[in-house]
Write an enzyme that holds these catalytic residues in place. Structure first.
Site, PDB file in Angstrom:
ATOM      1  N   CYS A   1     -10.649  -0.069   3.447  1.00 16.74           N
ATOM      2  CA  CYS A   1      -9.220  -0.171   3.159  1.00 16.74           C
ATOM      3  C   CYS A   1      -8.708   1.209   2.769  1.00 16.74           C
ATOM      4  O   CYS A   1      -9.362   1.905   1.992  1.00 16.74           O
ATOM      5  CB  CYS A   1      -9.008  -1.162   2.009  1.00 16.74           C
ATOM      6  SG  CYS A   1      -7.278  -1.407   1.561  1.00 16.74           S
TER       7      CYS A   1
ATOM      8  N   GLN B   1       0.814  -1.226   0.000  1.00 16.26           N
ATOM      9  CA  GLN B   1       0.000   0.000   0.000  1.00 16.26           C
ATOM     10  C   GLN B   1       0.843   1.269   0.000  1.00 16.26           C
ATOM     11  O   GLN B   1       0.339   2.341  -0.333  1.00 16.26           O
ATOM     12  CB  GLN B   1      -0.932   0.018   1.212  1.00 16.26           C
ATOM     13  CG  GLN B   1      -1.981  -1.078   1.182  1.00 16.26           C
ATOM     14  CD  GLN B   1      -2.882  -0.970   2.387  1.00 16.26           C
ATOM     15  OE1 GLN B   1      -2.600  -1.513   3.436  1.00 16.26           O
ATOM     16  NE2 GLN B   1      -3.992  -0.251   2.248  1.00 16.26           N
TER      17      GLN B   1
ATOM     18  N   GLU C   1      -4.786  -7.890   5.960  1.00 18.22           N
ATOM     19  CA  GLU C   1      -3.445  -7.383   5.612  1.00 18.22           C
ATOM     20  C   GLU C   1      -2.616  -8.448   4.888  1.00 18.22           C
ATOM     21  O   GLU C   1      -1.888  -8.126   3.949  1.00 18.22           O
ATOM     22  CB  GLU C   1      -2.715  -6.891   6.866  1.00 18.22           C
ATOM     23  CG  GLU C   1      -3.389  -5.723   7.597  1.00 18.22           C
ATOM     24  CD  GLU C   1      -3.791  -4.558   6.707  1.00 18.22           C
ATOM     25  OE1 GLU C   1      -3.108  -4.287   5.707  1.00 18.22           O
ATOM     26  OE2 GLU C   1      -4.824  -3.928   7.008  1.00 18.22           O
TER      27      GLU C   1
ATOM     28  N   HIS D   1      -3.309  -8.561   1.293  1.00 11.51           N
ATOM     29  CA  HIS D   1      -2.594  -7.532   0.515  1.00 11.51           C
ATOM     30  C   HIS D   1      -1.258  -8.064  -0.014  1.00 11.51           C
ATOM     31  O   HIS D   1      -0.829  -7.712  -1.116  1.00 11.51           O
ATOM     32  CB  HIS D   1      -2.298  -6.303   1.385  1.00 11.51           C
ATOM     33  CG  HIS D   1      -3.407  -5.294   1.423  1.00 11.51           C
ATOM     34  ND1 HIS D   1      -3.841  -4.604   0.307  1.00 11.51           N
ATOM     35  CD2 HIS D   1      -4.150  -4.825   2.458  1.00 11.51           C
ATOM     36  CE1 HIS D   1      -4.814  -3.762   0.664  1.00 11.51           C
ATOM     37  NE2 HIS D   1      -5.032  -3.881   1.956  1.00 11.51           N
TER      38      HIS D   1
HETATM   39 CO    CO Z   1      -6.414  -2.836   3.056  1.00 10.25          CO
END
Ligand code: CO
Length: 159
Positions: free
Chosen positions: A96, A54, A139, A142
């Site tokens: 998110c 991210q 998480e 991800h």
């Molecule tokens: Co997220």
């Protein structure tokens, strides 16, 4: 501390499988600073978790915010893995930081066993349930290029 830029969907980086990192990499000053900045960025943006992709890095590092942790401490999980400890899945609303203003209901295991390495390069192992387990599963997804909208029902956006 540096506030990092959180990248948003759609972006190729969010869809790649992230690479494991070794102890040498974890203990480097740059990595230690990155971890501190990830924690700062997560709190600044009011997130309960943040994964390295991210912030543009395809490496297997996630932060779990203290609000999701029964121990009330921010947790750094490196190369995390989990196994389910319950067959039971629970549906709850998720959002998110990479998909702003969007929410949806996602089914997750209620109780999991987690193994990871911490920011000191030490192996850690623990059980997690409820919100804590949910955030960890979100998480870790991800790190495999999976977003909650891939799994969610009743996705909606707010103004
Ligand atoms: Co997220």
């Amino acid at each position: 501390m540096t506030k990092l830029v959180v990248i948003t969907h759609p972006n190729e980086i969010l869809r790649k499988r992230s690479d494991e990192v070794d102890r040498n990499f974890i203990l480097k000053e740059d990595t230690q600073n990155l971890i501190k900045n990830m924690i700062e960025t997560m709190h600044n943006d009011d997130g309960v978790g943040l994964a390295a992709p991210q912030i543009g890095k395809n490496i297997r590092i996630v932060i779990i915010g203290k609000d999701a942790n029964p121990d009330k401490k921010d947790l750094v999980l490196i190369n995390p893995r989990w196994n389910k400890l319950s067959r039971k899945k629970i549906v709850d609303l998720e959002g998110c930081l990479s998909i702003p203003k969007t929410f949806g209901k996602v089914k997750r295991y209620n109780k999991i066993q987690v193994t990871a390495t911490n920011e000191k390069g030490e192996k850690i192992e623990f059980e997690a349930e409820k919100l804590f387990a949910r955030v960890i599963q979100h998480e870790v997804d991800h790190l495999d290029g999976v977003l909650f909208i891939d799994k969610a029902r009743d996705v909606y956006e707010i103004e």
